[in-house]
Design a protein around this motif. Structure first.
Motif, PDB file in Angstrom:
ATOM      1  N   GLY A  88       0.815  -1.207   0.000  1.00  0.00           N
ATOM      2  CA  GLY A  88       0.000   0.000   0.000  1.00  0.00           C
ATOM      3  C   GLY A  88       0.841   1.245   0.000  1.00  0.00           C
ATOM      4  N   PRO A  89       0.311   2.376  -0.501  1.00  0.00           N
ATOM      5  CA  PRO A  89       1.080   3.637  -0.537  1.00  0.00           C
ATOM      6  C   PRO A  89       1.517   4.064   0.861  1.00  0.00           C
ATOM      7  CG  PRO A  89      -0.909   3.789  -1.872  1.00  0.00           C
ATOM      8  CD  PRO A  89      -1.026   2.526  -1.089  1.00  0.00           C
ATOM      9  N   SER A  90       2.778   4.521   0.954  1.00  0.00           N
ATOM     10  CA  SER A  90       3.309   5.009   2.226  1.00  0.00           C
ATOM     11  C   SER A  90       4.335   6.090   1.942  1.00  0.00           C
ATOM     12  CB  SER A  90       3.949   3.867   3.024  1.00  0.00           C
ATOM     13  OG  SER A  90       5.141   3.422   2.397  1.00  0.00           O
ATOM     14  N   LEU A  91       4.871   6.692   3.014  1.00  0.00           N
ATOM     15  CA  LEU A  91       5.889   7.728   2.875  1.00  0.00           C
ATOM     16  C   LEU A  91       7.297   7.157   2.840  1.00  0.00           C
ATOM     17  CD1 LEU A  91       4.459  10.457   5.288  1.00  0.00           C
ATOM     18  CD2 LEU A  91       4.146  10.258   2.813  1.00  0.00           C
ATOM     19  N   ASN A  92       7.445   5.853   3.031  1.00  0.00           N
ATOM     20  CA  ASN A  92       8.771   5.231   3.017  1.00  0.00           C
ATOM     21  C   ASN A  92       9.416   5.389   1.642  1.00  0.00           C
ATOM     22  OD1 ASN A  92       8.506   4.312   5.668  1.00  0.00           O
ATOM     23  ND2 ASN A  92       7.499   2.423   5.014  1.00  0.00           N
ATOM     24  N   GLY A  93      10.642   5.882   1.637  1.00  0.00           N
ATOM     25  CA  GLY A  93      11.359   6.049   0.376  1.00  0.00           C
ATOM     26  C   GLY A  93      10.959   7.258  -0.434  1.00  0.00           C
ATOM     27  N   LEU A  94      10.120   8.136   0.105  1.00  0.00           N
ATOM     28  CA  LEU A  94       9.670   9.316  -0.631  1.00  0.00           C
ATOM     29  C   LEU A  94      10.577  10.508  -0.342  1.00  0.00           C
ATOM     30  CD1 LEU A  94       7.588  10.876  -2.364  1.00  0.00           C
ATOM     31  CD2 LEU A  94       6.262  11.234  -0.265  1.00  0.00           C
ATOM     32  N   ALA A  95      11.023  11.172  -1.394  1.00  0.00           N
ATOM     33  CA  ALA A  95      11.866  12.364  -1.259  1.00  0.00           C
ATOM     34  C   ALA A  95      11.384  13.425  -2.234  1.00  0.00           C
ATOM     35  CB  ALA A  95      13.330  12.027  -1.524  1.00  0.00           C
ATOM     36  N   LEU A  96      11.390  14.672  -1.798  1.00  0.00           N
ATOM     37  CA  LEU A  96      10.959  15.800  -2.615  1.00  0.00           C
ATOM     38  C   LEU A  96      12.090  16.813  -2.716  1.00  0.00           C
ATOM     39  CD1 LEU A  96       7.457  16.343  -0.947  1.00  0.00           C
ATOM     40  CD2 LEU A  96       7.941  14.981  -2.984  1.00  0.00           C
ATOM     41  N   SER A  97      12.163  17.530  -3.832  1.00  0.00           N
ATOM     42  CA  SER A  97      13.223  18.529  -3.977  1.00  0.00           C
ATOM     43  C   SER A  97      12.791  19.657  -4.898  1.00  0.00           C
ATOM     44  CB  SER A  97      14.512  17.886  -4.508  1.00  0.00           C
ATOM     45  OG  SER A  97      14.365  17.511  -5.855  1.00  0.00           O
ATOM     46  N   VAL A  98      13.426  20.809  -4.673  1.00  0.00           N
ATOM     47  CA  VAL A  98      13.247  21.985  -5.519  1.00  0.00           C
ATOM     48  C   VAL A  98      14.638  22.429  -5.962  1.00  0.00           C
ATOM     49  CG1 VAL A  98      12.414  24.348  -5.666  1.00  0.00           C
ATOM     50  CG2 VAL A  98      11.172  22.683  -4.267  1.00  0.00           C
ATOM     51  N   GLU A  99      14.809  22.656  -7.254  1.00  0.00           N
ATOM     52  CA  GLU A  99      16.129  23.016  -7.781  1.00  0.00           C
ATOM     53  C   GLU A  99      16.022  24.187  -8.745  1.00  0.00           C
ATOM     54  OE1 GLU A  99      19.663  21.152 -10.648  1.00  0.00           O
ATOM     55  OE2 GLU A  99      17.954  19.918 -10.032  1.00  0.00           O
ATOM     56  N   LYS A 100      16.925  25.130  -8.581  1.00  0.00           N
ATOM     57  CA  LYS A 100      17.149  26.151  -9.588  1.00  0.00           C
ATOM     58  C   LYS A 100      18.550  25.897 -10.136  1.00  0.00           C
ATOM     59  CE  LYS A 100      16.968  31.059 -10.698  1.00  0.00           C
ATOM     60  NZ  LYS A 100      16.701  32.430 -10.214  1.00  0.00           N
ATOM     61  N   PRO A 101      18.649  25.320 -11.330  1.00  0.00           N
ATOM     62  CA  PRO A 101      19.949  24.899 -11.861  1.00  0.00           C
ATOM     63  C   PRO A 101      21.002  25.996 -11.793  1.00  0.00           C
ATOM     64  CG  PRO A 101      18.181  24.114 -13.271  1.00  0.00           C
ATOM     65  CD  PRO A 101      17.544  25.040 -12.265  1.00  0.00           C
TER      66      PRO A 101
ATOM     67  N   ASP B 176      16.552  19.469  -0.831  1.00  0.00           N
ATOM     68  CA  ASP B 176      15.994  18.122  -0.796  1.00  0.00           C
ATOM     69  C   ASP B 176      15.328  17.882   0.553  1.00  0.00           C
ATOM     70  OD1 ASP B 176      16.978  17.253  -3.369  1.00  0.00           O
ATOM     71  OD2 ASP B 176      18.963  17.170  -2.455  1.00  0.00           O
ATOM     72  N   TYR B 177      14.185  17.194   0.525  1.00  0.00           N
ATOM     73  CA  TYR B 177      13.484  16.848   1.761  1.00  0.00           C
ATOM     74  C   TYR B 177      13.155  15.361   1.754  1.00  0.00           C
ATOM     75  CZ  TYR B 177      10.034  16.806   5.519  1.00  0.00           C
ATOM     76  OH  TYR B 177       9.350  16.528   6.679  1.00  0.00           O
ATOM     77  N   ASN B 178      13.758  14.631   2.701  1.00  0.00           N
ATOM     78  CA  ASN B 178      13.470  13.213   2.884  1.00  0.00           C
ATOM     79  C   ASN B 178      12.256  13.104   3.795  1.00  0.00           C
ATOM     80  OD1 ASN B 178      13.504  10.494   4.004  1.00  0.00           O
ATOM     81  ND2 ASN B 178      15.511  10.278   3.037  1.00  0.00           N
ATOM     82  N   VAL B 179      11.113  12.702   3.252  1.00  0.00           N
ATOM     83  CA  VAL B 179       9.852  12.748   3.989  1.00  0.00           C
ATOM     84  C   VAL B 179       9.840  11.839   5.213  1.00  0.00           C
ATOM     85  CG1 VAL B 179       7.358  12.417   3.844  1.00  0.00           C
ATOM     86  CG2 VAL B 179       8.596  13.471   1.933  1.00  0.00           C
ATOM     87  N   PRO B 180      10.172  10.535   5.109  1.00  0.00           N
ATOM     88  CA  PRO B 180      10.098   9.684   6.305  1.00  0.00           C
ATOM     89  C   PRO B 180      11.110  10.068   7.384  1.00  0.00           C
ATOM     90  CG  PRO B 180      11.068   8.482   4.479  1.00  0.00           C
ATOM     91  CD  PRO B 180      10.505   9.749   3.916  1.00  0.00           C
ATOM     92  N   LYS B 181      12.284  10.552   6.977  1.00  0.00           N
ATOM     93  CA  LYS B 181      13.309  10.932   7.954  1.00  0.00           C
ATOM     94  C   LYS B 181      13.178  12.381   8.414  1.00  0.00           C
ATOM     95  CE  LYS B 181      16.805   7.703   6.196  1.00  0.00           C
ATOM     96  NZ  LYS B 181      18.192   7.577   5.645  1.00  0.00           N
ATOM     97  N   LYS B 182      12.304  13.140   7.747  1.00  0.00           N
ATOM     98  CA  LYS B 182      12.121  14.564   8.049  1.00  0.00           C
ATOM     99  C   LYS B 182      13.465  15.295   8.036  1.00  0.00           C
ATOM    100  CE  LYS B 182       7.970  13.775  10.805  1.00  0.00           C
ATOM    101  NZ  LYS B 182       7.294  13.958  12.126  1.00  0.00           N
ATOM    102  N   ASP B 183      14.241  15.015   7.004  1.00  0.00           N
ATOM    103  CA  ASP B 183      15.600  15.551   6.889  1.00  0.00           C
ATOM    104  C   ASP B 183      15.687  16.502   5.700  1.00  0.00           C
ATOM    105  OD1 ASP B 183      18.293  16.020   7.126  1.00  0.00           O
ATOM    106  OD2 ASP B 183      18.889  14.162   6.138  1.00  0.00           O
ATOM    107  N   LEU B 184      16.256  17.678   5.935  1.00  0.00           N
ATOM    108  CA  LEU B 184      16.475  18.674   4.883  1.00  0.00           C
ATOM    109  C   LEU B 184      17.941  18.678   4.470  1.00  0.00           C
ATOM    110  CD1 LEU B 184      14.357  21.757   6.003  1.00  0.00           C
ATOM    111  CD2 LEU B 184      14.122  20.540   3.839  1.00  0.00           C
ATOM    112  N   ARG B 185      18.156  18.856   3.184  1.00  0.00           N
ATOM    113  CA  ARG B 185      19.517  18.972   2.653  1.00  0.00           C
ATOM    114  C   ARG B 185      19.557  20.171   1.725  1.00  0.00           C
ATOM    115  NH1 ARG B 185      22.099  17.145  -2.046  1.00  0.00           N
ATOM    116  NH2 ARG B 185      24.302  16.555  -1.817  1.00  0.00           N
ATOM    117  N   PHE B 186      20.463  21.110   2.030  1.00  0.00           N
ATOM    118  CA  PHE B 186      20.589  22.339   1.248  1.00  0.00           C
ATOM    119  C   PHE B 186      21.874  22.283   0.421  1.00  0.00           C
ATOM    120  CE2 PHE B 186      18.409  23.288   5.200  1.00  0.00           C
ATOM    121  CZ  PHE B 186      17.267  23.946   4.772  1.00  0.00           C
ATOM    122  N   GLN B 187      21.780  22.727  -0.824  1.00  0.00           N
ATOM    123  CA  GLN B 187      22.957  22.805  -1.686  1.00  0.00           C
ATOM    124  C   GLN B 187      22.909  24.131  -2.440  1.00  0.00           C
ATOM    125  OE1 GLN B 187      23.938  19.286  -3.939  1.00  0.00           O
ATOM    126  NE2 GLN B 187      24.732  20.482  -5.652  1.00  0.00           N
TER     127      GLN B 187
END
Length: 212
Positions: free
Chosen positions: A41-54, A60-71
């Motif tokens: 069934g659908p879950s948040l495991n393995g789901l990641a979202l990101s916004v990029e301006k090349p 990057d936002y790791n949904v299950p870990k609630k972790d943000l990564r800035f670059q």
């Protein structure tokens, strides 16, 4: 709008992952899932979202870990040569990485990568011979070891690459085919030369571009 769909299969882990990226004006929106997202069934495991301006930033936002990564990326001039700088910070483990690449010309550049507080620094020199063959020796200061990579363009759109890690004695082979406007696909295999009992690892990745 243009969108990109990337799928990856790891034979060693018997798993797959998919990434959908959509260009929305100056930014690119991306969502990644793994087989863990849809199994049972659908879950948040393995789901990641990101916004990029090349060329400027990636969040990057790791949904299950609630972790943000800035670059953040920027380019400055050093002796009239472009120095590409990248600052990366992971929120959860408070890890910061600085990366810089000094481009001397189209055939020569030097890169350095340093994780703050680790005392480690990785150096890499890239040389492109006649626009077709690329040599990339790299040195890991902490491990006092060298890694080597050689890649070559063949048949116009294909690239073959070989890598070797001296500390782990892992030999890697990679084949990438550019499908021009429709995307590309890549097959990567690696084998541990120090342990013949370990079977080779194989991953396959395909990328498709389309209009939405």
């Amino acid at each position: 709008m243009k969108a990109t769909l990337k799928t990856k299969y790891d034979a060693d882990k018997s798993g797959a992952a998919s990434t959908l990226a959509v260009n929305a004006g100056d930014v690119k929106l991306r969502a990644s899932i793994t087989d863990a997202t849809i199994i049972n069934g659908p879950s948040l495991n393995g789901l990641a979202l990101s916004v990029e301006k090349p060329g400027f930033f990636i969040v990057d936002y790791n949904v299950p870990k609630k972790d943000l990564r800035f670059q953040f990326m920027n380019t400055v001039k050093v002796a009239e040569k472009p120095l590409n700088l990248t600052y990366i910070h992971s929120w959860a483990d408070s890890r910061t990485i600085l990366d810089g690449t000094l481009v001397f010309d189209s055939a020569n550049k030097v890169s350095a990568n340093h994780a703050l507080g680790s005392g480690n620094c990785k150096l890499k020199y890239t040389y492109v011979h006649e626009g077709a063959t690329t040599f990339e020796p790299s040195y890991d200061v902490a491990k006092n070891s060298w890694d080597f990579a050689v890649s070559r363009k063949v048949y116009g759109d294909d690239v073959f690459k070989a890598t070797y890690q001296t500390t782990s004695k892992v030999l890697g082979l990679e084949w990438t085919r550019n499908l021009k406007s429709s995307g590309n696909f890549k097959v990567v295999a690696s084998v541990n030369m120090a342990d013949e009992s370990k079977r080779p690892k194989v991953t396959a990745e395909s990328t498709w571009n389309f209009e939405v």
